[in-house]
Enzyme design. Structure first.
Site, short mmCIF file in Angstrom:
data_model
loop_
_atom_site.label_atom_id
_atom_site.label_comp_id
_atom_site.label_asym_id
_atom_site.label_seq_id
_atom_site.Cartn_x
_atom_site.Cartn_y
_atom_site.Cartn_z
N TYR A 16 42.52 39.95 37.01
CA TYR A 16 41.63 40.72 37.86
C TYR A 16 40.72 41.56 36.98
O TYR A 16 41.19 42.21 36.04
CB TYR A 16 42.39 41.69 38.77
CG TYR A 16 43.27 41.06 39.84
CD1 TYR A 16 43.33 39.68 40.05
CD2 TYR A 16 44.06 41.87 40.64
CE1 TYR A 16 44.15 39.14 41.01
CE2 TYR A 16 44.88 41.34 41.62
CZ TYR A 16 44.93 39.97 41.81
OH TYR A 16 45.74 39.45 42.77
N GLU A 30 51.70 57.69 59.62
CA GLU A 30 50.67 57.01 60.40
C GLU A 30 49.56 57.95 60.90
O GLU A 30 48.51 57.47 61.34
CB GLU A 30 51.31 56.31 61.60
CG GLU A 30 52.27 55.21 61.19
CD GLU A 30 53.13 54.69 62.33
OE1 GLU A 30 53.52 53.51 62.29
OE2 GLU A 30 53.42 55.48 63.26
#
Length: 434
Positions: free
Chosen positions: A336, A412
């Site tokens: 990468y 969350e």
């Protein structure tokens, strides 16, 4: 005349600021209204994770959602990828937004009602599967962004391309995948992407915070394999052998000098790690060969070349000195580039991030030696990649479970900020470039 021009520019600036404030308020209201849906999507993905290039169920849910919004959808990109194209009613640039879809071969240990119980085969072994890096969060966030932006497409000055990418963690050995394959299959074209934005939830950054970096934010990476071949013998008679275990130990020690003695660590960090070594079958048999696997990380092209050259030289010459041989594969199966935030684009859009999260909640961070294949998109268009807080408020970042571990946990309540940030980046970039 100069005074009149200054007054005109000031009026334009004030008008743009007022427009941005109104847009951010609208987006904030819409994102807050979707919070329950975002959490439900995330929990469903979390309970049913799939490994790279195997995200069949996941892709089906995403494609169905995008189609329900009237977005043009392409499936099967880079095996299981999904691409949605939302064409605004007005002319303008093409903005790409990306989320990754794959889980990891990790057995979940977090006590959640939606914890993963999934098992599968990986490298010939039965393993648990878990969203232990937050990709479930990324998908849910981008699905909400798609719902919001599709609802205001008549006001969009341009086109939005939603990229749901498989295999960010790397495709199975021997398979093509991830962002590199998405790019090869034309995801940044038809229409041509002008700019790309992406985020990554972070379990060690507090909810409500955004962290960013101009230039190299995440390392370039190559994996490596070194096979040392010697001569086998009875363990009682080592003088009859060329012991690849001893040679491998010397190679590992020698490799540690690359970062400590060859890299200017005042400018950029770097990593050379051997993570696995295998060889031998019995306590009294000197093996014929040893295999090592590892990773190298870097932030510049020159450091990449220097590290790669030195790994090859140290491995082969050390083996030669002991009468053995060493075969070096670098990269072995993946590579990468550096995840590089375009400086001009980052400066242009930083006020958007600060206006979305609050200036006190947006901060610079040091470079990260983890890697991200989002970098392949940034090679085709200027891009910004930033981190979104997912650690519960008041937690200690030093002991919060890190990514890629069985105890990985995300709060969350931070998802809404991610939705707002991606929406505002899209809309405000379009407004500046229309």
């Amino acid at each position: 005349m100069k005074k009149l021009l200054l007054l005109a520019l000031t009026a334009i600036s004030l008008s743009a600021s007022a427009q941005n404030a109104a847009t951010r308020k609208l987006i904030s209201t819409k994102a807050d209204a979707l919070q329950t849906k975002i959490v439900a999507w995330r929990r469903d993905f979390h309970e049913h994770p799939e490994l790279g290039n195997r995200e069949v169920r996941t892709a089906g849910i995403i494609a169905a959602h995008l189609k329900s919004l009237g977005i043009e959808v392409q499936t099967g990109v880079a095996t299981t990828g999904v691409v949605g194209v939302l064409k605004g009613a007005k002319p303008g640039p093409v903005v790409a937004l990306r989320a990754d879809m794959d889980g990891l071969p990790v057995t979940e240990r977090v006590d959640l009602p939606f914890a993963s119980k999934v098992k599968t085969q990986y490298n010939g072994n039965e393993v648990g599967v878990m969203h232990a890096c937050g990709h479930d969060s990324h998908m849910a966030i981008l699905m909400a962004v798609a719902e919001i932006l599709s609802g205001i497409k008549n006001d969009l000055h341009g086109t939005v391309k939603f990229i749901f990418q498989p295999a960010e963690e790397g495709a199975p050995f021997g398979e093509a995948g991830g962002a590199e394959q998405m790019v090869k299959e034309g995801v940044m074209e038809n229409p041509h992407v002008d700019v790309v934005f992406g985020l990554h939830i972070n379990s060690q950054t507090e909810v409500g915070k955004i962290v960013y970096r101009t230039g190299g934010i995440m390392a370039g990476v190559s994996d490596l394999q070194i096979i040392v071949k010697g001569r086998s013998a009875h363990g009682a008679y080592p003088w009859s052998s060329v012991d690849p275990m001893v040679v491998s130990a010397q190679i590992i020690t020698g490799l540690q000098s690359i970062v400590s003695r060859n890299v200017n660590i005042t400018e950029n960090p770097a990593v050379v790690t051997i993570g696995a070594i295998t060889g031998g079958t019995r306590f009294n048999i000197i093996a014929e060969s040893v295999k090592m696997q590892g990773t190298v990380r870097y932030f510049t092209k020159s450091d990449e070349k220097m590290i790669t050259d030195n790994v090859r030289r140290i491995a082969t010459k050390t083996a030669e000195a002991y009468g053995a041989t060493a075969e070096v594969l670098l990269p072995y199966s993946n590579h990468y580039p550096v995840t590089f935030n375009d400086p001009a684009l980052t400066a242009l859009m930083l006020p958007t991030l600060e206006g979305t999260a609050g200036k006190d909640n947006v901060s610079l961070r040091p470079p990260v030696t983890g890697a991200e294949d989002f970098s392949f998109y940034q090679q085709k268009a200027p891009g910004i990649f930033f981190f979104l807080g997912g650690m519960p408020k008041g937690s200690n970042a030093l002991i919060a479970p890190s990514h890629h571990t069985p105890d990985f946990y995300i709060d969350e309540s931070g998802f809404g900020l991610g939705v707002k940030a991606l929406c505002n980046l899209t809309l405000e970039y379009m407004a500046m470039k229309k």
